[in-house]
Design a protein around this motif. Structure first.
Motif, short mmCIF file in Angstrom:
data_model
loop_
_atom_site.label_atom_id
_atom_site.label_comp_id
_atom_site.label_asym_id
_atom_site.label_seq_id
_atom_site.Cartn_x
_atom_site.Cartn_y
_atom_site.Cartn_z
N HIS A 170 8.77 20.65 40.02
CA HIS A 170 7.65 19.82 39.57
C HIS A 170 6.44 20.64 39.15
CE1 HIS A 170 9.99 16.46 40.94
NE2 HIS A 170 10.10 17.01 42.13
N GLU A 171 6.52 21.95 39.28
CA GLU A 171 5.41 22.83 38.92
C GLU A 171 5.88 23.84 37.87
OE1 GLU A 171 2.80 26.24 41.11
OE2 GLU A 171 3.32 24.47 42.26
N TRP A 180 6.51 18.92 32.56
CA TRP A 180 5.52 19.21 33.59
C TRP A 180 4.18 18.58 33.16
CZ3 TRP A 180 8.46 23.32 31.53
CH2 TRP A 180 9.49 23.75 32.35
#
Length: 153
Positions: free
Chosen positions: A42-43, A131
């Motif tokens: 998620h990053e 993202w």
């Protein structure tokens, strides 16, 4: 002189075991420790190293098909990397026997150094579709990846 003699003469204390030095003393400790090398999906991370148990012999370069969240790219063997060029911290050119890969972005100095030392297993272009949270201005970001295959006449 044995290790025990050396410790007695020079004041060394007890030595950690081989597994303690590697951080593999107990399976519970290894299982509970977070793996800093594994990227959070998620990053965004522009590049990184995923340990494979072997020497990192390849690097994957990924970009996104325009307007989608579908990745495309290539994986090259470091043994085929003939030369690397750069323009400031904003562009890196990787010269392979059959193509030239151009990586454009910001804050790419460390990426260039790690590629030269074969310490990168993935490089990926930023996409807001994948993202939503943009990286900080001081973080590395790859804005565009271009793969050029010269004509063979």
């Amino acid at each position: 002189m044995s290790a025990n003699d050396f410790d007695r003469v020079f004041g060394g204390g007890s030595r950690p075991s081989f597994t303690d030095r590697l951080g593999r003393a107990t399976p519970e400790a290894a299982a509970s420790a977070p793996d800093a090398a594994t990227p959070d999906p998620h990053e965004y991370r522009a590049y990184g190293y995923l340990p494979s148990g072997n020497v990192g012999e390849t690097c994957e370069i990924a970009r996104w098909i325009d307007g989608t969240d579908v990745p495309e790219g290539m994986e090259f063997g470091y043994r085929f990397l003939m030369r690397m060029g750069f323009v400031a911290d904003e562009e890196i050119r990787l010269f392979l026997p059959d193509c030239i890969i151009v990586v454009e972005g910001r804050n790419l100095r460390e990426l260039r150094q790690k590629l030269a030392r074969r310490q990168v297993t993935f490089v990926r272009q930023y996409s807001a579709r994948v993202w939503p949270k943009a990286p900080a201005p001081t973080d590395p970001i790859i804005e565009r990846v271009t793969i050029t295959v010269p004509d063979r006449d």
